[in-house]
Design a protein around this motif. Sequence first.
Motif, PDB file in Angstrom:
ATOM      1  N   GLY A  40      -2.285  -4.443  -6.514  1.00  0.00           N
ATOM      2  CA  GLY A  40      -1.465  -3.581  -5.675  1.00  0.00           C
ATOM      3  C   GLY A  40      -2.272  -2.589  -4.875  1.00  0.00           C
ATOM      4  N   THR A  41      -1.551  -1.688  -4.220  1.00  0.00           N
ATOM      5  CA  THR A  41      -2.148  -0.643  -3.394  1.00  0.00           C
ATOM      6  C   THR A  41      -1.448   0.671  -3.707  1.00  0.00           C
ATOM      7  N   VAL A  42      -2.213   1.769  -3.683  1.00  0.00           N
ATOM      8  CA  VAL A  42      -1.648   3.105  -3.901  1.00  0.00           C
ATOM      9  C   VAL A  42      -2.118   4.033  -2.790  1.00  0.00           C
ATOM     10  N   SER A  43      -1.311   5.062  -2.510  1.00  0.00           N
ATOM     11  CA  SER A  43      -1.657   6.047  -1.479  1.00  0.00           C
ATOM     12  C   SER A  43      -1.328   7.445  -1.977  1.00  0.00           C
ATOM     13  N   THR A  44      -2.197   8.389  -1.653  1.00  0.00           N
ATOM     14  CA  THR A  44      -1.932   9.784  -1.995  1.00  0.00           C
ATOM     15  C   THR A  44      -1.184  10.430  -0.841  1.00  0.00           C
ATOM     16  N   THR A  45      -0.551  11.542  -1.133  1.00  0.00           N
ATOM     17  CA  THR A  45       0.064  12.332  -0.076  1.00  0.00           C
ATOM     18  C   THR A  45      -0.998  13.257   0.493  1.00  0.00           C
ATOM     19  N   ALA A  46      -0.684  13.947   1.542  1.00  0.00           N
ATOM     20  CA  ALA A  46      -1.641  14.848   2.176  1.00  0.00           C
ATOM     21  C   ALA A  46      -1.637  16.222   1.513  1.00  0.00           C
ATOM     22  N   GLU A  64      -1.248   4.164 -13.599  1.00  0.00           N
ATOM     23  CA  GLU A  64       0.200   3.965 -13.707  1.00  0.00           C
ATOM     24  C   GLU A  64       0.596   2.542 -13.313  1.00  0.00           C
ATOM     25  N   LYS A  65      -0.155   1.927 -12.410  1.00  0.00           N
ATOM     26  CA  LYS A  65       0.116   0.548 -11.998  1.00  0.00           C
ATOM     27  C   LYS A  65      -0.453  -0.467 -12.980  1.00  0.00           C
TER      28      LYS A  65
END
Length: 89
Positions: A40-46, A64-65
């Motif tokens: 999968g892929t994960v992204s942080t917020t700014a 968590e994934k």
Amino acid sequence: MKMFKTAVAGLLVSAVSFGAFAAQEVTKEEVQTMKLEKIGTVSTTAETTSPMDAKEELSKMADEKGGKYFLVIAGREHGKFSATADVYK
């Protein structure tokens, strides 16, 4: 006093053991040589204030994934930092 020392020692051990289970950052070469499987892929917020904070956030999200490793594929700085990573097991 002894109880305080025991509590502090317990907190230190748990902090160290938590770090041992955190997803690790890898390079593209390591992904290939270790033959890792992308899950999968994960992204942080700014909202993070440094690149290290963004990497720590990515590591937590990879955990968590169910991932053991992550590869940062994009990063942005616009007053704060955000990043995206592929997650591998």
